[in-house]
Design a protein around this motif. Structure first.
Motif, PDB file in Angstrom:
ATOM      1  N   GLU A 198      -4.323  56.397   2.938  1.00 50.68           N
ATOM      2  CA  GLU A 198      -3.642  55.192   3.408  1.00 50.68           C
ATOM      3  C   GLU A 198      -3.849  55.027   4.911  1.00 50.68           C
ATOM      4  OE1 GLU A 198       0.609  55.114   2.735  1.00 50.68           O
ATOM      5  OE2 GLU A 198       0.767  53.054   3.462  1.00 50.68           O
ATOM      6  N   ASP A 236      -2.153  49.309   3.953  1.00 52.42           N
ATOM      7  CA  ASP A 236      -0.768  48.881   4.147  1.00 52.42           C
ATOM      8  C   ASP A 236      -0.759  47.760   5.194  1.00 52.42           C
ATOM      9  OD1 ASP A 236       1.899  48.800   5.354  1.00 52.42           O
ATOM     10  OD2 ASP A 236       2.343  50.577   4.155  1.00 52.42           O
ATOM     11  N   HIS A 258       1.296  48.704   8.369  1.00 46.64           N
ATOM     12  CA  HIS A 258       0.587  49.690   9.191  1.00 46.64           C
ATOM     13  C   HIS A 258      -0.598  49.038   9.905  1.00 46.64           C
ATOM     14  CE1 HIS A 258       2.071  53.162   6.348  1.00 46.64           C
ATOM     15  NE2 HIS A 258       3.052  52.473   6.891  1.00 46.64           N
ATOM     16  N   HIS A 306      -0.336  48.260   0.019  1.00 43.64           N
ATOM     17  CA  HIS A 306       1.096  48.347   0.303  1.00 43.64           C
ATOM     18  C   HIS A 306       1.454  47.065   1.038  1.00 43.64           C
ATOM     19  CE1 HIS A 306       1.540  53.026   0.092  1.00 43.64           C
ATOM     20  NE2 HIS A 306       1.451  52.454  -1.091  1.00 43.64           N
ATOM     21  N   ASN A 345       3.994  45.142   2.980  1.00 40.46           N
ATOM     22  CA  ASN A 345       5.222  45.217   3.770  1.00 40.46           C
ATOM     23  C   ASN A 345       5.067  44.357   5.008  1.00 40.46           C
ATOM     24  OD1 ASN A 345       6.292  47.507   2.168  1.00 40.46           O
ATOM     25  ND2 ASN A 345       4.601  48.635   3.103  1.00 40.46           N
ATOM     26  N   HIS A 405       8.991  49.198   8.219  1.00 44.31           N
ATOM     27  CA  HIS A 405       8.766  48.139   7.231  1.00 44.31           C
ATOM     28  C   HIS A 405       9.892  47.103   7.277  1.00 44.31           C
ATOM     29  CE1 HIS A 405       6.165  51.068   4.611  1.00 44.31           C
ATOM     30  NE2 HIS A 405       5.771  50.983   5.863  1.00 44.31           N
ATOM     31  N   GLU A 463       7.155  48.317  -0.214  1.00 42.41           N
ATOM     32  CA  GLU A 463       7.862  49.538   0.214  1.00 42.41           C
ATOM     33  C   GLU A 463       8.940  49.140   1.210  1.00 42.41           C
ATOM     34  OE1 GLU A 463       4.512  52.993   0.227  1.00 42.41           O
ATOM     35  OE2 GLU A 463       4.405  51.524   1.840  1.00 42.41           O
TER      36      GLU A 463
END
Ligand code: ZN
Length: 291
Positions: free
Chosen positions: A149, A183, A186, A220, A222, A235, A265
């Motif tokens: 990730e 993500d 991120h 992911h 978020n 998040h 998430e």
């Protein structure tokens, strides 16, 4: 095609409970911890739990359910003991995932606490090789992918620059067993500013090096409480953070991402109207998706 959206759900009461709840909430994707995420060892998954999980995942048409590895694991650690413990723990995580027919196990690449990026990348690659050597040594072939990730880049964490992931793929002999999970929070926090087209373009361009884009198998989804480039991983519910609805729409509709399972998430609980936040966030994402 419909948006394959779901979330990370609790396995309290057994792994099957998450697959059943996913169905109740209308999810098409799912992520779980197959054991307590703050412990090294977990008790074995029972046959009954496995059977119920597989039945619920199939009944609810969950696309490529995945797990997330323990937060204790750090393959970049300069401490040999912690590195070995991380390898052993990932072997267990992958075996548990295989037992549940999961498509992959998401893992943060790791944090070289000595601040040495080069050595850290080497230790991660060697760790991945050791994991898959151990798994194949008992003669069983495992379809489960280890999904690296991308991270926000807090502290010494590697994987915030896509180039870190590229290097791990290049240095590992087991790269066929790797995949990538991107993500959105991120990415944004790491400096790929998703509020503008050029930020998403740069993310995609860097993923195109060595054709890694085709190895992205999960998302992911978020929003971020912190601005682009903050390198802080917090998040936020979709549309309430720094990604903006425009940024989220561009991200989830990108041709490279739009057909992948997307996992929320974000914080659990209910909004002021008593609606589950997972349902609220899924509705926001579906509203932004060009089906
Ligand atoms: Zn994530």
């Amino acid at each position: 095609m419909p948006l394959l959206i779901g979330s990370h759900l609790s396995v309290a009461g057994g792994c099957h409970r998450a697959a059943e709840e996913a169905g109740q909430l209308g999810m098409k994707a799912l992520q779980i911890f197959t054991k307590n995420n703050n412990q090294w060892a977990g008790k074995p998954i029972s046959e009954a739990d496995r059977a119920s999980f597989l039945a619920a995942a199939s009944k609810n048409k969950l696309t490529q359910p995945i797990s997330h590895a323990s937060y204790l694991i750090n393959l970049a650690s300069p401490k040999p003991e912690l590195w070995q413990k991380s390898v052993d723990s990932m072997v267990d995580e992958i075996r548990r995932a295989a037992y549940l027919n999961l498509a992959g196990v998401v893992m943060h690449p790791g944090s070289p606490t000595d601040g040495d990026r080069e050595a850290g990348l080497d230790r991660i690659a060697k760790g991945i090789d050791a994991i898959f050597q151990s798994i194949s040594s008992d003669g069983q072939s495992v379809e489960v992918k280890l999904l690296l990730e991308n991270t926000a880049g807090q502290g010494n964490a590697l994987g915030w620059q896509i180039a870190d992931l590229t290097e791990i793929f290049r240095r590992s002999e087991a790269s066929d067993s790797l995949g990538i999970c991107i993500d959105s929070c991120h990415s944004h926090a790491a400096g790929y500013d998703l509020t503008c087209e050029s930020g998403l373009d740069r993310l995609i361009d860097e993923l195109s090096v060595d054709s890694l884009l085709g190895r992205v198998v999960a998302i992911h989804l978020n929003d971020s409480k912190k601005p682009a480039g903050s390198r802080v991983d917090r998040h936020e519910h979709l549309g309430l953070g720094h990604l903006t609805l425009d940024g989220i729409a561009r991200f989830i509709n990108h041709p490279a991402f739009r057909s992948l399972p997307m996992i929320l998430e974000t914080e659990k609980g209910e909004n002021d109207d008593g609606v589950s936040w997972d349902v609220v966030n899924m509705d926001v994402a579906k509203g932004l998706y060009n089906s």
